[in-house]
Design a protein around this motif. Structure first.
Motif, PDB file in Angstrom:
ATOM      1  N   THR A 162      11.223 -21.793 -27.027  1.00 43.41           N
ATOM      2  CA  THR A 162      12.026 -21.031 -26.068  1.00 43.41           C
ATOM      3  C   THR A 162      12.924 -20.049 -26.806  1.00 43.41           C
ATOM      4  OG1 THR A 162      12.110 -23.058 -24.808  1.00 43.41           O
ATOM      5  CG2 THR A 162      13.478 -21.259 -24.028  1.00 43.41           C
ATOM      6  N   TYR A 163      13.558 -20.551 -27.871  1.00 41.66           N
ATOM      7  CA  TYR A 163      14.445 -19.700 -28.666  1.00 41.66           C
ATOM      8  C   TYR A 163      13.695 -18.499 -29.227  1.00 41.66           C
ATOM      9  CZ  TYR A 163      16.792 -18.005 -32.808  1.00 41.66           C
ATOM     10  OH  TYR A 163      17.326 -17.177 -33.756  1.00 41.66           O
ATOM     11  N   LEU A 164      12.513 -18.765 -29.792  1.00 44.57           N
ATOM     12  CA  LEU A 164      11.751 -17.661 -30.387  1.00 44.57           C
ATOM     13  C   LEU A 164      11.366 -16.635 -29.323  1.00 44.57           C
ATOM     14  CD1 LEU A 164       9.480 -19.472 -32.981  1.00 44.57           C
ATOM     15  CD2 LEU A 164      11.443 -17.991 -33.419  1.00 44.57           C
ATOM     16  N   PHE A 165      10.995 -17.145 -28.149  1.00 47.84           N
ATOM     17  CA  PHE A 165      10.646 -16.232 -27.067  1.00 47.84           C
ATOM     18  C   PHE A 165      11.850 -15.369 -26.675  1.00 47.84           C
ATOM     19  CE2 PHE A 165      10.229 -15.162 -22.568  1.00 47.84           C
ATOM     20  CZ  PHE A 165       9.024 -14.478 -22.612  1.00 47.84           C
ATOM     21  N   ILE A 166      13.013 -16.018 -26.554  1.00 52.22           N
ATOM     22  CA  ILE A 166      14.235 -15.284 -26.197  1.00 52.22           C
ATOM     23  C   ILE A 166      14.573 -14.259 -27.271  1.00 52.22           C
ATOM     24  CG2 ILE A 166      16.736 -15.539 -25.856  1.00 52.22           C
ATOM     25  CD1 ILE A 166      16.153 -18.174 -24.461  1.00 52.22           C
ATOM     26  N   LEU A 167      14.378 -14.645 -28.537  1.00 52.73           N
ATOM     27  CA  LEU A 167      14.652 -13.711 -29.635  1.00 52.73           C
ATOM     28  C   LEU A 167      13.770 -12.468 -29.511  1.00 52.73           C
ATOM     29  CD1 LEU A 167      16.097 -13.073 -32.291  1.00 52.73           C
ATOM     30  CD2 LEU A 167      14.303 -14.335 -33.484  1.00 52.73           C
TER      31      LEU A 167
END
Lengths: 350, 261
Positions: A162-167
């Motif tokens: 999720t974090y990578l997607f948000i980044l």
């Protein structure tokens, strides 16, 4: 502060920061990742407001409503339909942009303080709607249990993913805002912020440009809303109160108006401190209030100017009153009543 | 008194403009030919700037008729006059965007060249942004501040800020350029350079120019025709020599005593 560092080194440092951002899930524990993701969500949220407030000089206190509209549209679509995440994002961003255009139409005739009041009102109406339309929004309890998204076969269940997607989404949104800021649209917004008379006299459609920037800013905030849903798996009206709108204004002003990195730097300071300095509790708003006044008075380019990162196109108001006067002037109705818009002054001359 | 212009680019008939009880312009008849330099003079408060604001659509006239290219323009917005009819102007109290560089200020004048999709695709080969930038360089060279393109506009010397305003007006590729006191705050040498610049704008860029000015050297050395306003009325009209000897003009500037001096 860092302006003595040569430009190529700054570029490399920025690149290193992005790489570090992508490697972060391997380096720190889940709690920190969650905080980092929250900071990025607010970066996107504030990037939208930066176009409206930083570039266009339009004071909006209803930006949380755009954030919320994006989040609720995404939540409803993910709960009720089996749409792919990409499609959900497109629908939420476009839906929020339309909502933003509708709110933005009010800027056709009003500006300055009055526009701030109208957007504040729009935000409150939206908040009350969230609380009361129980069948659609779940009322005060919100919509829990939103399934984690799958982005083109990439499962976002794990917080790292999720974090990578948000980044990735943050980088896209920031790049988009950077392009807008560099283009003729960014320049015409700055011209409108500085002086509407010259904007009109050089062929710029002032009311239309204002409405369009409201739409674009809302669309970006809608994207932030989707990211928030992905991060929390839940939406509730408490995330979209007027406090959040003011938080976004804080982030833009502290980070630096009309700058590319401003929203990110502002988010780090404002959101990061919320997470790590919980003991300060309510003193936080006091500190940020004072910081905002100091920045408006002496460093209108915010953290970007203080740290010496990149160009500053912030309003060169040397005092708060000058800035407020500028915002108020932009509220003068356009040409038909403009008998007083430009004082007929003749310079005394020997 | 009236000098008729054949095929005018701009025509005002009986134009008046009042703010409440104040009559800024009473009734002015005015024509601008396709390729001439018109001087507009008059004592302080005589309505020169109001006339310019009415012509450029920033104020709406309260009476009379305005025509641009033979079309009624009284209710046209300044945006439309700039974009569709090639009307550009500078301002008496310099109005530059204080947070933008000289280049960006001039680029504002090129706004109407861009299409909406240039806002997300501003770069790449043959982009309008690049063409516009090249054009800005050329215009800045033309007005003589080519070396100052990347400075913040309001950091420049006063005379140079005036030139940035002229450059920004030229960037709209106008057919009629309205200059509101371009020589204000300039020393005699700078004023002479300005006179040259106005002549070059007129000759090389092929446009009509209206100059409001208190500096008589500038007006007399540039304008082929001069109009004198006093208290919202046109009191004299003609070539510079005749006008400067007109008793009404002397009275307006110096008082009754000097009328026959």
């Amino acid at each position: 502060m860092l302006s003595f560092v040569p430009k190529p080194i700054m570029r490399i440092a920025l690149l290193a920061l992005v790489v570090l951002g992508f490697l972060l899930p391997n380096l720190v524990e889940p709690y920190t990742i969650r905080v980092a993701a929250t900071i990025l969500v607010f970066t996107v949220f504030a990037t939208g407001l930066n176009l409206i407030l930083g570039f266009g000089g339009l004071l909006s206190f209803g930006h949380a409503a755009m954030f919320g509209a994006g989040a609720y549209i995404a939540a409803r679509l993910m709960l009720d339909t089996g749409m792919s995440l990409a499609l959900v994002i497109v629908c939420s961003v476009l839906g929020t942009a339309v909502f933003g255009l509708l709110v933005g139409i009010t800027s056709w005739r009003v500006g300055g303080d009055y526009l701030a009041l109208i957007t504040l009102g729009a935000g409150q109406i939206f908040y009350l709607y969230l609380n009361n339309a129980k069948e659609v929004t779940g009322g005060a309890t919100g919509l829990p249990g939103i399934p984690p998204g799958v982005f083109f076969g990439w499962d976002l269940t794990a917080i790292e993913n999720t974090y990578l997607f948000i980044l990735g989404a943050t980088i896209v949104a920031t790049a988009f805002a950077w392009l807008i800021g560099k283009s003729f649209l960014g320049r015409s917004l700055l011209a409108i912020r500085e002086d509407e008379v010259i904007a009109r006299a050089h062929g710029i459609n002032v009311p239309l440009t204002k409405v369009i920037v409201f739409g674009i800013g809302a669309g970006i905030a809608g994207l932030a809303g989707v990211l928030q849903v992905l991060l929390l798996g839940f939406v509730g009206p408490a995330s979209f109160t007027v406090d959040q709108s003011i938080l976004a204004v804080e982030i833009v002003l502290i980070g630096g108006m009309a700058t590319t990195l401003g929203p990110f730097l502002g988010s780090i300071l404002v959101i990061g401190s919320t997470e790590y300095l919980r003991s300060l509790a309510d003193y936080r708003s006091m500190i940020f209030g004072a910081l905002m006044v100091l920045i408006l008075l002496w460093k209108p380019g915010g953290l970007v100017q203080i740290l010496g990162l990149g160009e500053t196109r912030a309003s060169k108001a040397t005092s708060l009153s000058a800035l407020l006067a500028k915002l108020r002037r932009s509220g003068t109705p356009p040409s038909r009543h403009s008998a007083h818009a430009e004082p007929v002054t003749e310079e005394a001359r020997p | 008194m009236s000098t008729t212009v054949t095929d005018p680019i701009f025509r005002a008939t009986g134009v008046g403009c009042r703010f409440g009880g104040v009559i800024a312009l009473d009734s002015v008849d005015f024509e601008i030919g396709r390729n001439e330099i018109v001087g507009l003079i008059g004592p302080n408060g005589s309505g020169k700037t109001t006339l310019l604001n009415v012509l450029s659509g920033i104020y709406k006239s309260t009476s009379g008729e305005l025509e641009v290219d033979g079309r009624p323009s009284r209710f046209m917005s300044s945006r439309r006059l700039s974009r569709d009819y090639g009307l550009a102007r500078t301002f008496q109290n310099i109005r530059l965007c204080s947070s933008l560089t000289v280049r960006e200020n001039v680029l504002i004048g090129m706004h109407s060249r861009f299409k909406w999709y240039d806002s997300i695709l501003p770069f790449g080969p043959g982009s309008r942004e690049k063409k516009a930038a090249a054009n800005v360089e050329e215009i800045l060279e033309f007005v003589g501040i080519g070396d100052k393109a990347d400075e913040i506009a309001t950091d420049l010397a006063y005379g140079d800020q005036r030139r940035v305003e002229i450059a920004r007006a030229l960037a709209t590729s106008p057919r009629l350029l309205l200059l509101d006191e371009p020589a204000a705050g300039m020393n005699p040498r700078e004023a002479r350079v300005l006179v040259d610049l106005i002549h070059r704008i007129h000759a090389e860029r092929d446009m009509a120019v209206v100059v409001i000015e208190h500096n008589m050297n500038v007006v007399m050395n540039t304008a082929s025709r001069v109009m004198v306003l006093d208290a919202g009325l046109c009191i004299a009209h003609g070539d510079p020599k005749t006008v400067s000897a007109d008793p009404h003009v002397l009275e307006a500037y110096l008082g009754k005593r000097f009328r026959d001096a």
